[in-house]
Design a protein around this motif. Sequence first.
Motif, PDB file in Angstrom:
ATOM      1  N   ASN A  55      -9.625  -1.658   5.009  1.00 50.55           N
ATOM      2  CA  ASN A  55      -8.499  -0.716   5.041  1.00 50.55           C
ATOM      3  C   ASN A  55      -8.525   0.136   6.306  1.00 50.55           C
ATOM      4  OD1 ASN A  55      -7.083  -1.440   2.716  1.00 50.55           O
ATOM      5  ND2 ASN A  55      -8.461  -0.259   1.431  1.00 50.55           N
ATOM      6  N   PRO A  68       0.832  -1.210   0.000  1.00 49.49           N
ATOM      7  CA  PRO A  68       0.000   0.000   0.000  1.00 49.49           C
ATOM      8  C   PRO A  68       0.863   1.255   0.000  1.00 49.49           C
ATOM      9  CG  PRO A  68      -0.854  -1.595   1.566  1.00 49.49           C
ATOM     10  CD  PRO A  68       0.489  -2.119   1.096  1.00 49.49           C
ATOM     11  N   LYS A 118      -7.257  -1.964   9.159  1.00 45.67           N
ATOM     12  CA  LYS A 118      -5.802  -2.144   9.081  1.00 45.67           C
ATOM     13  C   LYS A 118      -5.046  -0.844   9.353  1.00 45.67           C
ATOM     14  CE  LYS A 118      -5.798  -6.094   5.956  1.00 45.67           C
ATOM     15  NZ  LYS A 118      -5.198  -7.028   6.885  1.00 45.67           N
ATOM     16  N   TRP A 133      -4.158  -6.266  -1.942  1.00 42.25           N
ATOM     17  CA  TRP A 133      -4.380  -5.110  -1.071  1.00 42.25           C
ATOM     18  C   TRP A 133      -5.080  -3.972  -1.804  1.00 42.25           C
ATOM     19  CZ3 TRP A 133      -1.995  -0.868  -2.999  1.00 42.25           C
ATOM     20  CH2 TRP A 133      -0.826  -1.045  -3.753  1.00 42.25           C
ATOM     21  N   ARG A 161      -9.151  -4.423  -1.637  1.00 35.62           N
ATOM     22  CA  ARG A 161      -9.867  -4.488  -0.360  1.00 35.62           C
ATOM     23  C   ARG A 161     -10.880  -3.352  -0.252  1.00 35.62           C
ATOM     24  NH1 ARG A 161      -4.500  -5.694   2.785  1.00 35.62           N
ATOM     25  NH2 ARG A 161      -4.388  -3.438   2.782  1.00 35.62           N
ATOM     26  N   LEU A 187      -4.621   2.611  -2.960  1.00 35.05           N
ATOM     27  CA  LEU A 187      -5.567   1.687  -2.342  1.00 35.05           C
ATOM     28  C   LEU A 187      -6.808   1.494  -3.204  1.00 35.05           C
ATOM     29  CD1 LEU A 187      -5.495   2.668   1.443  1.00 35.05           C
ATOM     30  CD2 LEU A 187      -4.566   0.607   0.372  1.00 35.05           C
TER      31      LEU A 187
END
Length: 156
Positions: A149, A7, A152, A141, A144, A36
């Motif tokens: 996100n 990311p 995380k 990633w 998502r 992202l």
Amino acid sequence: GNRKDAPPKHEMVYFEGLLKRERRFDVFRSVLHTGLYSQVVAMEVPVGGEIGDEVHTVDQILLFTSGTGLATVAGKDQEVKAGDVVVVPAGTQHQFVTTGNQPLELVTVYSPAEHAPTSVHKTKEEGDKAEDEGRDEAPGWSRRGKKENEDKGLVR
């Protein structure tokens, strides 16, 4: 830009002069940044060349910087040139063909990412082969959802 399989950092990404005419990317496709929720890719379709008749599962916005071409989206044809923008919604058939005597250059934004962050393909054939062999896939990633996100700590 972020060309790593990780990311992006929380910082500005700046491409000076990216949309100027006659950019001469010198490769068919080069990923410049993977975020992202989006991806910026430079493309140069050679004289007599094409992107390929395809359908993506992601949205695509194409910003043409040089050359002329024919866009076919959902069966509708539209001539395109430097300064034009075409939006291709996810799930929509599309094809772009260079019609002039110079390459058709563009910057495209996929949302979410469509390609591996490190992808650089000198030719369409090289890119097609990488896709067929599973070497040009968007990272997990980049696919998502917002909640994951947030959990995380990547967005707030």
